[in-house]
Design a protein around this motif. Sequence first.
Motif, PDB file in Angstrom:
ATOM      1  N   GLU A 194     -70.873-121.170  -1.563  1.00 10.20           N
ATOM      2  CA  GLU A 194     -69.306-120.982  -1.616  1.00 10.20           C
ATOM      3  C   GLU A 194     -68.662-120.572  -2.944  1.00 10.20           C
ATOM      4  O   GLU A 194     -67.645-120.123  -3.264  1.00 10.20           O
ATOM      5  CB  GLU A 194     -68.873-122.725  -1.420  1.00 10.20           C
ATOM      6  N   MET A 195     -69.321-121.041  -3.988  1.00  9.65           N
ATOM      7  CA  MET A 195     -68.916-120.631  -5.361  1.00  9.65           C
ATOM      8  C   MET A 195     -69.015-119.047  -5.529  1.00  9.65           C
ATOM      9  O   MET A 195     -67.989-118.376  -5.982  1.00  9.65           O
ATOM     10  CB  MET A 195     -69.793-121.168  -6.443  1.00  9.65           C
ATOM     11  N   ASP A 196     -70.002-118.717  -5.049  1.00  7.97           N
ATOM     12  CA  ASP A 196     -70.138-117.164  -5.188  1.00  7.97           C
ATOM     13  C   ASP A 196     -69.007-116.343  -4.381  1.00  7.97           C
ATOM     14  O   ASP A 196     -68.402-115.332  -4.921  1.00  7.97           O
ATOM     15  CB  ASP A 196     -71.818-116.518  -4.537  1.00  7.97           C
ATOM     16  N   MET A 197     -68.759-117.058  -3.258  1.00  7.35           N
ATOM     17  CA  MET A 197     -67.657-116.358  -2.360  1.00  7.35           C
ATOM     18  C   MET A 197     -66.443-116.417  -2.927  1.00  7.35           C
ATOM     19  O   MET A 197     -65.489-115.533  -2.931  1.00  7.35           O
ATOM     20  CB  MET A 197     -67.609-117.043  -0.697  1.00  7.35           C
ATOM     21  N   ALA A 198     -66.163-117.579  -3.702  1.00  4.91           N
ATOM     22  CA  ALA A 198     -65.022-117.704  -4.245  1.00  4.91           C
ATOM     23  C   ALA A 198     -64.658-117.055  -5.536  1.00  4.91           C
ATOM     24  O   ALA A 198     -63.558-116.448  -5.688  1.00  4.91           O
ATOM     25  CB  ALA A 198     -64.702-119.452  -4.683  1.00  4.91           C
ATOM     26  N   ILE A 199     -65.731-116.784  -6.242  1.00  2.57           N
ATOM     27  CA  ILE A 199     -65.613-115.842  -7.287  1.00  2.57           C
ATOM     28  C   ILE A 199     -65.451-114.645  -6.984  1.00  2.57           C
ATOM     29  O   ILE A 199     -64.765-113.862  -7.586  1.00  2.57           O
ATOM     30  CB  ILE A 199     -66.922-115.892  -8.259  1.00  2.57           C
ATOM     31  N   THR A 200     -66.098-114.113  -6.074  1.00  2.00           N
ATOM     32  CA  THR A 200     -65.774-112.667  -5.548  1.00  2.00           C
ATOM     33  C   THR A 200     -64.695-112.381  -5.169  1.00  2.00           C
ATOM     34  O   THR A 200     -63.744-111.232  -5.357  1.00  2.00           O
ATOM     35  CB  THR A 200     -67.077-112.398  -4.350  1.00  2.00           C
ATOM     36  N   SER A 201     -64.134-113.443  -4.750  1.00  2.00           N
ATOM     37  CA  SER A 201     -62.549-113.191  -3.866  1.00  2.00           C
ATOM     38  C   SER A 201     -61.672-113.165  -5.257  1.00  2.00           C
ATOM     39  O   SER A 201     -60.645-112.453  -5.254  1.00  2.00           O
ATOM     40  CB  SER A 201     -62.257-114.363  -2.812  1.00  2.00           C
ATOM     41  N   LEU A 202     -61.755-114.038  -6.116  1.00  2.00           N
ATOM     42  CA  LEU A 202     -60.942-114.103  -7.346  1.00  2.00           C
ATOM     43  C   LEU A 202     -61.095-112.869  -8.165  1.00  2.00           C
ATOM     44  O   LEU A 202     -59.990-112.294  -8.830  1.00  2.00           O
ATOM     45  CB  LEU A 202     -61.782-115.182  -8.380  1.00  2.00           C
ATOM     46  N   ARG A 203     -62.417-112.258  -8.026  1.00  2.00           N
ATOM     47  CA  ARG A 203     -62.499-111.068  -9.053  1.00  2.00           C
ATOM     48  C   ARG A 203     -61.540-109.843  -8.194  1.00  2.00           C
ATOM     49  O   ARG A 203     -61.108-108.968  -8.766  1.00  2.00           O
ATOM     50  CB  ARG A 203     -63.976-110.724  -8.789  1.00  2.00           C
ATOM     51  N   ARG A 204     -61.849-109.757  -6.963  1.00  2.00           N
ATOM     52  CA  ARG A 204     -60.795-108.836  -6.088  1.00  2.00           C
ATOM     53  C   ARG A 204     -59.554-108.990  -6.531  1.00  2.00           C
ATOM     54  O   ARG A 204     -58.910-107.862  -6.658  1.00  2.00           O
ATOM     55  CB  ARG A 204     -61.138-109.167  -4.498  1.00  2.00           C
ATOM     56  N   LYS A 205     -58.987-110.331  -6.555  1.00  2.00           N
ATOM     57  CA  LYS A 205     -57.715-110.410  -6.817  1.00  2.00           C
ATOM     58  C   LYS A 205     -57.151-109.752  -8.129  1.00  2.00           C
ATOM     59  O   LYS A 205     -56.228-109.352  -8.272  1.00  2.00           O
ATOM     60  CB  LYS A 205     -57.355-111.891  -6.860  1.00  2.00           C
ATOM     61  N   ASP A 206     -58.009-110.302  -9.091  1.00  2.00           N
ATOM     62  CA  ASP A 206     -58.129-109.895 -10.498  1.00  2.00           C
ATOM     63  C   ASP A 206     -57.834-108.272 -10.407  1.00  2.00           C
ATOM     64  O   ASP A 206     -56.966-107.772 -11.245  1.00  2.00           O
ATOM     65  CB  ASP A 206     -59.204-110.246 -11.279  1.00  2.00           C
ATOM     66  N   MET A 207     -58.879-107.622  -9.933  1.00  2.00           N
ATOM     67  CA  MET A 207     -58.932-106.075  -9.767  1.00  2.00           C
ATOM     68  C   MET A 207     -57.623-105.687  -9.418  1.00  2.00           C
ATOM     69  O   MET A 207     -57.035-104.692  -9.774  1.00  2.00           O
ATOM     70  CB  MET A 207     -60.209-105.655  -9.213  1.00  2.00           C
ATOM     71  N   ALA A 208     -57.288-106.322  -8.512  1.00  2.17           N
ATOM     72  CA  ALA A 208     -55.841-105.605  -7.688  1.00  2.17           C
ATOM     73  C   ALA A 208     -54.709-105.492  -8.762  1.00  2.17           C
ATOM     74  O   ALA A 208     -53.954-104.924  -8.407  1.00  2.17           O
ATOM     75  CB  ALA A 208     -55.329-106.564  -6.382  1.00  2.17           C
ATOM     76  N   GLN A 209     -54.587-106.707  -9.650  1.00  2.00           N
ATOM     77  CA  GLN A 209     -53.565-106.879 -10.346  1.00  2.00           C
ATOM     78  C   GLN A 209     -53.835-106.207 -11.829  1.00  2.00           C
ATOM     79  O   GLN A 209     -52.658-106.119 -12.462  1.00  2.00           O
ATOM     80  CB  GLN A 209     -53.045-108.356 -10.672  1.00  2.00           C
TER      81      GLN A 209
END
Length: 237
Positions: A194-209
């Motif tokens: 769950e932590m890995d999934m959350a970090i991956t999604s956070l990283r994607r959001k970061d990259m988009a911005q």
Amino acid sequence: MLLRIPQVLQPDELAQVRQLILTADWADGRITAGSQSGTVKNNRQLPEELPAAQQARHLVSVALARNPMFVTGALPKSVYPPLFNRYGGGHDTNHFGNHIDNAVRTHAATARHVRTDISCTLFLSEPASYDGGELVVQDTYGEQRIKFEAGDLVMYPGTSVHRVEPVTRGERLASFFWIESMVRADAQRRLLYEMDMAITSLRRKDMAQSVPGSAESSEVVKLTGCYHNLLRMWADV
Ligand code: NI
């Protein structure tokens, strides 16, 4: 943790695996059963030394190794070489009653031991092509009845009581195998997943911005560090 991993096999690989195993000679499924499960097991299984089994196993193993969700969900240390089974197809009473898989499997060809932390089923038949054949896994939320698309995989804790319902029409082909995980405890694997999934999604959001080429946010760096430090604390390699 019960996890569905969609499309582990692409359609062309699925067709290849099916063709390989369907033309081979099958044996009674009791060849790999323990003494308790042997009394409730009634299906057919592909002898693992057959060339067709070896080729099909290779295709499945390659597909597993390249699948990030499989790797992060299982954190595999050792994977028992995938086996293949079939239920139905004129063998009316084929099913596999309630049992828990043996704790340790020893691979005959290599004498290698695999502790079965995780059990996996990879579905190889389209669900509409057969009736029955659900994998029923008992967990704390009650019974989970699992019948996925061909090419999809389910992983569930090796500690679970489970069964395969009788196939009353058509035929159910599947690959099944076990994993010894670097992280033995299901609860710890779940936290890491769950932590890995959350970090991956956070990283994607970061990259988009962010501006292309800019560094990751310090929060993502810290959380990724926490993930690895937890894994370091719990992993047995
Ligand atoms: Ni089983």
